[in-house]
Enzyme design. Structure first.
Site, PDB file in Angstrom:
ATOM      1  N   ASP A  51       0.874  -1.166   0.000  1.00 37.76           N
ATOM      2  CA  ASP A  51       0.000   0.000   0.000  1.00 37.76           C
ATOM      3  C   ASP A  51       0.913   1.218   0.000  1.00 37.76           C
ATOM      4  OD1 ASP A  51      -1.668   2.132   0.511  1.00 37.76           O
ATOM      5  OD2 ASP A  51      -2.736   1.194   2.167  1.00 37.76           O
ATOM      6  N   VAL A  52       0.959   1.937  -1.116  1.00 34.46           N
ATOM      7  CA  VAL A  52       1.931   3.022  -1.259  1.00 34.46           C
ATOM      8  C   VAL A  52       1.640   4.194  -0.325  1.00 34.46           C
ATOM      9  CG1 VAL A  52       2.471   2.394  -3.642  1.00 34.46           C
ATOM     10  CG2 VAL A  52       0.678   4.113  -3.182  1.00 34.46           C
ATOM     11  N   TYR A 147      -6.929  14.336 -10.552  1.00 30.89           N
ATOM     12  CA  TYR A 147      -6.048  13.465 -11.327  1.00 30.89           C
ATOM     13  C   TYR A 147      -4.982  14.258 -12.083  1.00 30.89           C
ATOM     14  CZ  TYR A 147      -4.692   9.623 -14.426  1.00 30.89           C
ATOM     15  OH  TYR A 147      -3.978   8.663 -15.104  1.00 30.89           O
TER      16      TYR A 147
END
Length: 223
Positions: A51-52, A147
């Protein structure tokens, strides 16, 4: 390989393994990574939880890679979330923007920092940041603020890391895979194999290859 349990990430991992590389195919849960590795059935794929957004998770991956191989040749930062087509910058939910930045920018940054000592031990270190033309300031318009902002920031990180790691012979580049038919990209995009090919190219660059660039299909994209 971060974010490799579906779509583009899975295909990049498959192509790299098919070239003979040992690939740590990671996902936020180990079971998801194991399922994909089993489905692909390609030698060289190793399932691992990552999990970054969790520093401890990044540390566990670094410890595993160090104990099993002693170095890392390539880091592909692919994990990304929130293609927020429903938002505009003038009315954006900043909590959503923050969430995107945590994975798309800070997650990639955190993972690069955590694995950098192992990349420095490689004779051919590479970092590939999977970006998007949506993060190009030259071509940027309105929409998808979370984004696009996160990818523009990832491009900036790419430039800084490339400059600072040039002396370590680590090549750092950003790659736009184009509009690809994935869960995030939606139907109508080009085949995943084609989008993945440019990322694999950047991962396998020769020592004389470019660094600090932004590419799609091996050709430069305007910043």
């Amino acid at each position: 390989m971060t974010g490799a349990n579906r779509g583009l990430g899975t295909e990049v991992a498959r192509q790299l393994a098919a070239l003979g590389h040992t690939v740590y195919l990671t996902a936020r849960t180990r079971s998801d990574a194991e399922t994909v590795v089993e489905q692909l059935g390609v030698p060289g794929l190793v399932a691992h939880q990552l999990d970054v957004t969790d520093p401890a998770s990044v540390d566990r991956l670094a410890t595993t890679v160090e104990s099993e191989h002693g170095r890392l040749d390539v880091l592909v930062n692919n994990a990304a979330i929130l293609y927020d087509t429903w938002q505009n910058a003038t009315t954006a939910d900043l909590g959503t923007v923050h969430e995107a930045l945590e994975t798309n920018l800070f997650g990639a940054w955190r993972t690069a920092l955590g694995l950098l000592p192992l990349l420095r031990r490689s004779r051919h270190g590479r970092i590939v940041n999977v970006s998007s033309e949506g993060g190009s300031l030259t071509n940027m318009g309105g929409g998808t603020p979370a984004y696009s902002t996160s990818k523009a920031a990832l491009n900036a990180l790419t430039r800084m890391l490339a400059a600072e790691l040039r002396g370590d012979r680590i090549l750092v580049n950003a790659v736009c895979p184009g509009w690809v038919a994935t869960d995030m990209g939606g139907p109508g995009g080009r085949p995943v194999t084609e989008g993945a090919a440019g990322i694999v190219w950047a991962a396998a660059l020769p020592d004389t290859g470019p660094t600090g660039g932004f590419f799609r299909d091996r050709r430069p994209v305007p910043w």
